[in-house]
Write an enzyme that holds these catalytic residues in place. Structure first.
Site, mmCIF file in Angstrom:
data_model
loop_
_atom_site.group_PDB
_atom_site.id
_atom_site.type_symbol
_atom_site.label_atom_id
_atom_site.label_comp_id
_atom_site.label_asym_id
_atom_site.label_seq_id
_atom_site.Cartn_x
_atom_site.Cartn_y
_atom_site.Cartn_z
ATOM 1 N N LYS A 1 -15.626 -9.490 7.664
ATOM 2 C CA LYS A 1 -14.466 -10.266 6.828
ATOM 3 C C LYS A 1 -15.380 -11.532 6.526
ATOM 4 C CE LYS A 1 -10.618 -7.166 7.594
ATOM 5 N NZ LYS A 1 -10.307 -7.487 6.470
ATOM 6 N N GLU B 1 2.544 1.741 -3.242
ATOM 7 C CA GLU B 1 0.762 2.050 -3.948
ATOM 8 C C GLU B 1 1.010 3.484 -3.493
ATOM 9 O OE1 GLU B 1 -2.303 0.273 -3.831
ATOM 10 O OE2 GLU B 1 -3.461 0.863 -5.100
ATOM 11 N N GLU C 1 -15.992 -11.397 3.531
ATOM 12 C CA GLU C 1 -15.105 -10.594 2.496
ATOM 13 C C GLU C 1 -13.994 -11.841 2.442
ATOM 14 O OE1 GLU C 1 -11.610 -9.730 4.338
ATOM 15 O OE2 GLU C 1 -10.621 -8.194 2.861
ATOM 16 N N GLU D 1 0.843 -1.151 0.152
ATOM 17 C CA GLU D 1 0.044 0.028 0.327
ATOM 18 C C GLU D 1 0.926 1.121 0.205
ATOM 19 O OE1 GLU D 1 -3.161 -0.780 2.209
ATOM 20 O OE2 GLU D 1 -3.540 1.861 2.996
ATOM 21 N N SER E 1 -6.782 1.608 -2.432
ATOM 22 C CA SER E 1 -5.840 0.976 -2.836
ATOM 23 C C SER E 1 -6.196 -0.661 -2.752
ATOM 24 C CB SER E 1 -4.508 0.912 -0.847
ATOM 25 O OG SER E 1 -4.886 -0.043 -1.333
ATOM 26 N N GLU F 1 -13.222 -13.127 -5.911
ATOM 27 C CA GLU F 1 -11.856 -12.892 -6.842
ATOM 28 C C GLU F 1 -10.469 -13.388 -5.583
ATOM 29 O OE1 GLU F 1 -14.774 -11.149 -5.920
ATOM 30 O OE2 GLU F 1 -13.680 -8.896 -4.731
ATOM 31 N N CYS G 1 -8.144 -2.223 3.620
ATOM 32 C CA CYS G 1 -8.269 -3.105 4.312
ATOM 33 C C CYS G 1 -9.871 -3.648 4.919
ATOM 34 C CB CYS G 1 -7.190 -3.110 5.634
ATOM 35 S SG CYS G 1 -6.897 -1.490 6.359
ATOM 36 N N CYS H 1 -11.101 -1.811 14.359
ATOM 37 C CA CYS H 1 -11.569 -2.443 14.844
ATOM 38 C C CYS H 1 -11.513 -3.802 15.822
ATOM 39 C CB CYS H 1 -10.500 -4.062 14.305
ATOM 40 S SG CYS H 1 -9.928 -2.921 12.675
#
Lengths: 633, 154, 573
Positions: free
Chosen positions: C356, C280, C359, C277, C317, C364, C297, C500
């Protein structure tokens, strides 16, 4: 039609020019030079084709070449819905009842052309006496019309008629001669209390709203008349919409608001239609909108639609509904006068309350306060319905007794049955009984008797009505209409209804009655809004007045009024049976058969009912020609 | 008969005329129902999108008010008045008879889409109690025996 | 304005802006509540006054009044515990119970249900009223949230959190009266905050315990766990540790007890995320394209931007989130290293988060036909699993993560806190641009407020940063970006208020206010960071080794294949 009115003087000039229109109708005379025919265009009468009568009258007037001699118009509700459609002829004040479209021809030909009263259309009393004049009918004799003053007199769709009835003069007086404080004082002096339910003093409400400091404030007209069996607000809006608009503008000026909202049930299309016309016409004349009557005061009114939720009659719920939300009430305080529509100070009054305001301003609060009882001033409109001869709208001074309303005005109980109770206040109210008949009706007396004024529904019940079933009817309504927000109303009322169902099904116990009572008090004490708090009233008041009837249901499994189906048991009393077979032939489920026994007629076999098949419809009993009846339940 | 696009255009024009103000939601739903006949989820989502509010909020409002329906109504809508005046004069029996004749319950539509049976509280014609309305036309002073004959007219 | 009131005949002088409930709590007078919620982290006071549990008597008032929504006024006399009040409260709870399935023993909230607690507290031994249930006693799962409408008490907390805290308004009250229920979710992001505030088992999370147990008992599976940064300061809550306790080593041991083959660390993935990241970010800074870079994230946040702001999808990102990177490396590099067929590796993630789970199921997020992550357990769920196996965290010995994919820098730990990811980026960026990091503590981005802005000097650049937690705050920033009013270079967004540490899968402590729990966990995380030898992600030797041996450089083709992802427009969902 008319140009904008820019001052108080211009309004008075217009009034002077047009007042004859109404003078002609108000002063009774036997003159035959000119006629005016008013056809009731209220919802009740228009449901029975009154608009077709209007068209036919116009047709025949033209056909007979008298269209210049007679004016024909619709008007608001006369109140005497039982005898609708109503057609009234001016200036002789002949009052035709139950008119049919095909009678139009006769009215024109006989009455207008030949000045002859049509005897079979005039009002006939129960004793057969007839009377042609409205004022001689008992239904109207004891009435005192303030809120309904223009209903049945003016054409609500023509603003000039409102002007002729002194419309908007109170507003002019306020804008040109009075300070906001003086207006509020006048309303306080009148002793006017909210006609929508709880009876909060209107002047106080205005005072609170005026005291709130804010650049934006709102006036709301509560026209969400949801009480099943009440239609006074609708009649006012249909018959005299300008009185409400004028009053809202007056309040706007008094509390410092320049926007008004009328929250009206979507089920009232005619009232909406007339309001739209009224708002448009008033705005064109400069009586609403910007710079009213040439002053700096501006006031605009919007119509907002309800969508079928009784709870929206509660003012906080109503406000949320206007805001586009679910109509759930919120806790008060804060009151709308402090934090209302879009969080701005807001004053909410109901239709009938508004309709009184112009009269109070023009005639003075003190004069208004001369009518009524010590704590309840003025008049109240009731929607009289149920088992009564004269169903309709009645407006009487506060303090009139139930006996006067039911027997003098209402003409007594239908079909000669026995009076049992009268329910006031709708789902929030309670039942008054024989012993309350001479109680003067006002806010406080009704509450003391376990009922309430409510919006003014008055349902008369007779000996055939089961009070447990009536309580159940109202509770069913509340359960269906509860918003579901607070626990006591959402679950508590449902549980009460389940208990009542148990009782009317014949599965109830004495313990259930105690539970019912306990729950009712709890719900009253703990619900969030007035709807929940008053929901148990129908149960509590019927339990107080008719506990025996409840007991009969649970202990003897018997419904004394014979209305709870599951407690009925139809039986043929053989010695009385004629053996004619009427019952068997009419039984829809073939539950009645011949026996080998004989009753009154030694040649025809008597019948009996198979209880397993019987659906308790009661057809057999109504068809039985024997005297005394051979069937009992 | 309007095309789907015309109906959506008409609704969008109305919403735009109210400046896409979410506080006008109820007025918008009234209009949408009068254009489309009912308010299916997809239509609610469309309105939510226009007003930039959550579809959940729109659904919460639609499902709260009894006037709004999410299923199409039948060709003929029968409304039985269950106001108190009509109730004490037997409108519940009228409703029962209708349920029996149409083989549907209150609130339902016949499988052939011909009739929708609903009830309402007080049409304000208490003088004619008990009453029912079919497509807005009022039938008053009803008896149970009248019902079949009236239905036959539709 | 100060006013004098009496509660239970004792005098108090308090501000008239306070409610009866607030004054009572301040003075230790217990008034039970149910629908009431004070979401202190976002300063949301939810007081619909609808459950009526907190009713009290006020002298002169005809009805009982709700303490939560009634402000005090001069001369008010309140009675909180009279016979009348207690009887009424009992009736409220009995009515709620009369509309509630009587299956406490099998209920997933057994022992932690607020309704159950109330019934116990009020000594309810029988329910006087009975009748039909308003809703069916069924479990409906959608977006990993499990709903049992029959257990709902309609407190409205879930709706309030979803609308006022998250600004999503995915759910609302629907229908009315006895039939009222919470609607189906529209555009839910699975943040799980509704579950966290639900007093009963009406909203619970979907569970993967069975799958994980099955994998553990399968001899052909090599079961690996990785534990997210925020889990190590929260798992202790379920085992009577003080809030915010660092239980990392005991937690590691607990996995060994359960038979996991390897216990590894999501932190390793976090350091790896920072490598990619930061690379990037610096590239985008250089090219001045696709700025501001927004962290990606948080899967709740990603679902949100995909559903509500698809036109901004060029900004997040493309780096995968830490555990997804971990999974990808685990089934490639790591598998090679330890010589195991990647198909046999079963990767479990211990997460503070419900999103999560969603996710992990994204199609993908796989490489070479293998899903990066096989199962996600939340902390709550894992505690349940431990208890089921009779394992008490408190009595366990301590143990360290296994090596390879076990090492991490302090920069990885702070991913748990709002502001942590951006601080970790800043550390590595500084190191790369200047060769050293004088002060690793970028205090300016730390804190608990919903939106924070800071400008930090990295090398010669003044970098404008923004940190937001809670989706409502995120939506404000997205709107600013669309209007061209946001002048930032990088933005960090976490869906849950506070980050979190306050995730939708974290344990709820009943003994203290949630805000204090969040603060304690945040502090616990910063302490771990402070005590770490390495504080900057690029200093992680295992990471360096991974690049040297396998990936090449950050942003390399291989790194892109394994460690980056893409997003899709979900506005029509």
């Amino acid at each position: 039609m008319c140009k904008k009115i820019n001052s108080k003087e211009e309004l008075l000039n217009l009034y002077n020019n047009v007042k004859d229109i109404l003078e002609f109708r108000k002063v009774e005379s036997e003159s035959t030079e000119k006629y005016h025919i008013s056809v009731c265009g209220g919802t009740g009468c228009s449901s029975s084709n009154s608009l077709e009568i209007l068209e036919k009258l116009k047709y025949w007037a033209k056909e007979c070449g008298v269209e210049n001699k007679v004016e024909i118009s619709i008007t608001g509700c006369f109140g005497f819905c039982e005898r609708g459609p109503i057609v009234k002829i001016f200036p002789d004040h002949t009052f035709y009842t139950k008119v049919k479209p095909e009678d139009a021809e006769r009215i024109i030909k006989e009455h207008i052309l030949n000045h002859k009263v049509i005897e079979d259309l005039i009002y006939k009393k129960e004793n057969g006496e007839t009377t042609a004049k409205q004022d001689n009918i008992n239904f109207y004799k004891k009435q005192h019309r303030i809120a309904l003053r223009n209903c049945g007199l003016i054409d609500p769709e023509v603003i000039v008629e409102t002007i002729a009835a002194k419309g908007y003069q109170a507003l002019a007086k306020c804008l040109y001669e009075m300070t906001p404080e003086q207006i509020i004082q006048e309303v306080m002096d009148s002793g006017l209390r909210g006609r929508g339910g709880a009876g909060f003093p209107t002047g106080q409400k205005w005072k609170f709203a005026r005291a709130s400091v804010s650049e934006k404030k709102y006036i709301i007209c509560n026209a969400d008349e949801g009480d099943p069996g009440a239609f006074m607000d609708r009649s006012i809006l249909e018959g005299d919409p300008h009185s409400v608009l004028e009053a809202m503008a007056i309040a706007g000026y008094a509390i410092g608001a320049n926007e008004g909202e009328i929250y009206i049930r979507a089920e009232y299309p005619l009232a909406v239609h007339r309001l739209q016309i009224a708002i448009q016409q008033a705005t064109e004349l400069g009586l609403l909108g910007d710079h009213i009557l040439g002053t700096d005061f501006s006031f605009n009114i919007n119509i907002k639609y309800g969508a079928g939720a009784f709870v929206c009659g509660e003012e906080t719920a109503l406000i949320h509904s206007i805001e586009g939300c679910r109509g759930e009430p919120t806790i008060k305080p804060p009151f709308p006068a402090v934090k209302g529509l879009f969080e701005k100070p807001t004053n909410v009054n109901n239709v009938e309350t508004w309709a009184n305001i112009p009269v109070i301003i023009l005639d003075g609060g003190k004069k208004f306060a001369e009518i009524g009882t010590e704590k309840s001033k003025g008049t109240k409109v009731f929607a009289l319905a149920g088992k009564i001869n004269n169903v309709g709208l009645v407006e009487v001074p506060m303090g009139t007794t139930l006996r006067e309303i039911i027997y003098d005005i209402g003409g007594g109980i239908k079909n000669g049955k026995k009076f049992k109770a009268v329910q006031t206040g709708g789902p929030s109210g309670g039942c008054l009984t024989e012993k309350d008949l001479d109680t003067p009706i006002d806010y406080d007396n009704l509450v003391a008797k376990g009922s309430m004024m409510g919006s003014g529904g008055m349902i008369v019940l007779d000996e055939d009505d089961c009070m447990v079933n009536i309580a159940k009817f109202y509770l069913e309504f509340t359960v269906e209409e509860s918003c579901g927000k607070c626990t006591p109303c959402r679950i508590g009322n449902k549980r009460m209804l389940e208990i009542l169902n148990k009782i009317t099904d014949g599965r109830g116990t004495k313990e259930d009655l105690d539970k019912l009572n306990e729950l009712a008090h709890f719900i009253k004490d703990c619900s969030l809004c007035a709807l929940g708090q008053s929901a148990p009233n129908p149960v509590l008041s019927t339990m107080a007045g008719f506990y025996d009837e409840y007991l009969a249901h649970v202990e003897e499994k018997r419904c004394p009024a014979g209305s709870c189906k599951n407690l009925l048991n139809y039986k043929i009393i053989i010695p009385n049976c004629l053996g004619c077979g009427m019952c068997a032939r009419n039984c829809p489920v073939d539950a009645i058969h011949k026996t080998d026994k004989f009753g009154k007629n030694p040649r025809l076999n008597a019948y009996q009912i198979d209880p397993a098949k019987c659906i308790k419809c009661g057809t057999c009993m109504s068809k039985c020609p024997a005297k005394p009846k051979a069937i009992e339940r | 008969m309007k095309t789907n696009k015309e109906m959506f255009d008409e609704l969008d024009e109305f919403i735009d005329s109210l400046n896409c103000n979410p506080s006008e939601l109820i007025a918008i739903l009234h209009r949408a129902q009068s254009i489309f006949g009912y308010l299916p989820f997809s239509l609610q989502a469309h309105i939510a999108n226009k007003l930039k509010i959550s579809p959940a909020k729109v659904y919460g409002v639609v499902s709260f008010y009894s006037f709004f329906t999410m299923v199409p109504k039948g060709k003929n809508v029968i409304n039985v008045c269950l106001g108190t005046a009509c109730f004490v004069r037997g409108s519940d029996k009228i409703l029962e008879k209708l349920e029996e004749l149409l083989h549907i319950k209150n609130g339902e539509t016949t499988p052939d889409g011909k009739f929708t049976l609903t009830s309402l509280r007080c049409v304000g014609a208490c003088g004619l109690a008990p009453v029912m309305q079919i497509n807005g036309k009022t039938y008053g002073n009803l008896t149970v025996d009248d019902v079949e004959g009236i239905l036959a007219k539709y | 304005m100060l006013v004098n009131i009496k509660i239970n005949n004792k005098c108090y002088t308090e501000d008239s802006a306070l409610t009866i409930l607030q004054v009572a709590r301040k003075h230790g007078i217990h008034i039970p509540t149910l629908c009431y919620m004070f979401h202190e982290e976002t300063n949301l006071e939810h007081k619909p006054a609808s459950c009526r549990v907190c009713i009290v008597e006020v002298k002169g008032r005809r009805n009982l009044v709700p303490a939560c929504a009634t402000n005090i006024v001069e001369g008010m006399e309140v009675l909180t515990n009279t016979y009348k009040v207690v009887e009424a409260r009992k009736s409220v709870v009995e009515l709620l119970l009369s509309n509630h399935p009587n299956d406490c023993l099998q209920c997933s909230k057994n022992g932690r249900c607020e309704l159950q607690k109330l019934a116990a507290e009020l000594g309810i031994r029988k329910i006087r009223y009975d009748g039909v249930l308003s809703q069916k006693n069924v479990h409906e799962e959608k977006y990993f949230v499990v709903k049992n409408p029959s257990k709902c008490v309609l407190c409205g907390r879930c709706v309030a959190v979803c609308d006022k805290v998250q600004g999503i308004n995915a759910i609302s009250q629907s229908l009315r009266g006895f039939k009222t229920k919470i609607s189906e979710p529209f555009k839910c992001i699975s943040c799980g905050q509704c579950i966290q505030v639900c007093p009963t088992a009406a909203l619970t999370q979907s569970k993967s315990i069975d799958e994980v147990e099955k994998a553990l008992s399968d001899p052909n599976k090599f079961v690996v766990v990785n534990t997210a940064p925020a889990t190590r300061v929260a798992l202790g809550d379920e085992f009577n540790f003080p809030a915010g306790s660092d239980v990392t080593k005991k937690m590691v041991q607990s996995f060994r007890e359960l038979g996991f083959d390897k216990v590894l660390d999501t932190n390793f993935g976090a350091d790896l995320t920072i490598m990619e990241e930061t690379h990037e970010f610096l590239e985008r800074l250089k090219s001045k394209e696709n700025l501001p870079l927004i962290t990606s994230c948080c899967p709740g946040w990603i679902k949100y931007i995909e559903q509500f702001h698809p036109e901004l999808l060029n900004l997040p990102s493309t780096s995968k989130s830490p555990h997804e990177m971990f999974g990808a490396i685990c089934k490639s590099y790591y598998a090679e290293k330890i010589g195991i067929d990647p198909k046999k590796i079963y990767v479990v993630s211990l997460m503070p988060c419900l999103a999560k789970k969603r996710e992990a199921s994204r199609e993908e997020l796989q490489n070479d036909g293998l899903q990066n992550i096989d199962a996600v357990l939340t902390v709550k769920e894992y505690a349940e699993m431990l208890k089921m196996h009779g394992i008490n965290l408190a009595t366990l010995e301590e143990s360290d993560f296994d090596s390879l994919l076990g090492e991490s820098s302090g920069a990885a730990d702070i991913f748990a806190n709002t502001g942590g990811v951006i601080e970790a980026v800043a550390r590595t960026a500084t190191k790369w641009l200047t060769g050293k990091v004088e002060d690793v503590n970028f205090e300016a981005v730390r804190g608990l407020s919903g939106v924070r802005e800071a400008t930090v000097k990295i090398g010669d650049n003044q970098i404008r940063l923004c940190v937001a937690s809670g989706i409502k705050n995120a939506s404000i920033i997205m709107d600013k970006i669309k209007k061209g009013e946001a002048h930032y270079d990088a933005i960090e967004i976490m869906a849950c208020p506070g980050g979190c540490v306050n995730g939708g899968g974290q344990p709820i402590r009943s003994d203290m206010a949630q805000i204090d729990v969040i603060k304690a966990r945040q502090q616990g995380i910063y302490n771990i960071d402070k005590n770490k030898e390495k504080r900057v992600s690029c200093d992680n030797e295992e990471i360096q080794k991974l690049y040297n041996e396998y990936l090449g450089n950050p942003g390399s083709e291989k790194a892109h294949y394994l460690l980056h992802t893409h997003f899709k427009d979900c506005s029509k969902d």
